[in-house]
Design a protein around this motif. Structure first.
Motif, PDB file in Angstrom:
ATOM      1  N   ALA A  49       0.846  -1.202   0.000  1.00 58.20           N
ATOM      2  CA  ALA A  49       0.000   0.000   0.000  1.00 58.20           C
ATOM      3  C   ALA A  49       0.879   1.249   0.000  1.00 58.20           C
ATOM      4  N   CYS A 103      -6.074  -4.287   6.573  1.00 55.90           N
ATOM      5  CA  CYS A 103      -7.345  -3.828   6.008  1.00 55.90           C
ATOM      6  C   CYS A 103      -7.130  -3.327   4.574  1.00 55.90           C
ATOM      7  N   PRO A 105      -7.725  -2.806   0.441  1.00 54.48           N
ATOM      8  CA  PRO A 105      -8.913  -2.678  -0.400  1.00 54.48           C
ATOM      9  C   PRO A 105      -9.221  -4.023  -1.054  1.00 54.48           C
ATOM     10  N   HIS A 153      -6.588 -10.566   2.245  1.00 54.40           N
ATOM     11  CA  HIS A 153      -7.339  -9.853   1.196  1.00 54.40           C
ATOM     12  C   HIS A 153      -8.817  -9.908   1.560  1.00 54.40           C
ATOM     13  N   GLN A 154      -9.549  -8.943   0.972  1.00 48.22           N
ATOM     14  CA  GLN A 154     -10.992  -8.879   1.226  1.00 48.22           C
ATOM     15  C   GLN A 154     -11.748  -9.190  -0.046  1.00 48.22           C
TER      16      GLN A 154
END
Length: 154
Positions: A49, A103, A105, A153-154
């Protein structure tokens, strides 16, 4: 070593922003510190990130002055700037002292890098210190380092 997941493995939800009511820090364990160790420091960051497309990545947790006698950070370290044993916690990406769970994306997994440093002295920093401040204070005093990576990962 982090008993809850293997090096390079997936981080369980309870340690991430997806946890309800909130994330807790994982149990970290280590052995084999140099005998000259005076303290430990830990930095957890997300090198995938880059806020505002900048050079810096995201700092999720910083601790320093972890006692040289320690071989573990237990699960659920309190989010206080100063812990009972003298360990200090710096500000995370959200501007709070203590652990901030992974957290990213939605999309590809991010690599969350736990860097544990053995230092030949304690670090004299206030709890509002930045990661750059901690790195400067550690410069010339690192006598050992261990790295452990988790994915989320989300």
């Amino acid at each position: 070593m982090i008993p809850a997941f293997s090096d390079g493995g997936d981080i369980p939800v309870k340690y991430t922003c997806a946890a309800k009511p909130s994330a807790v820090s994982p149990d970290l364990q280590w052995t084999g510190a140099p005998k000259e160790t005076a303290s430990f420091a830990l930095i957890l960051h997300d090198p995938d990130a880059h806020p505002n497309k900048g050079m810096s990545d995201v700092t999720h947790w910083m601790l320093w002055n972890v006692p040289a006698t320690a071989a573990q950070l237990p699960e659920g370290v309190p989010v206080n700037p100063k812990l009972e044993d003298g360990t200090m916690q710096g500000k995370n990406i959200r501007g709070a002292n203590g652990y901030q769970g992974p957290c990213p994306p939605p999309g590809k997994p991010h690599h969350y890098t736990f860097e544990l440093y053995a230092l030949d002295q304690k670090v004299d920093l206030a709890p509002d210190a930045t990661r750059a401040d901690l790195l400067r204070a550690m410069d010339g005093h690192i006598i050992g380092k261990a790295v452990y990576i988790g994915l989320f990962h989300q």
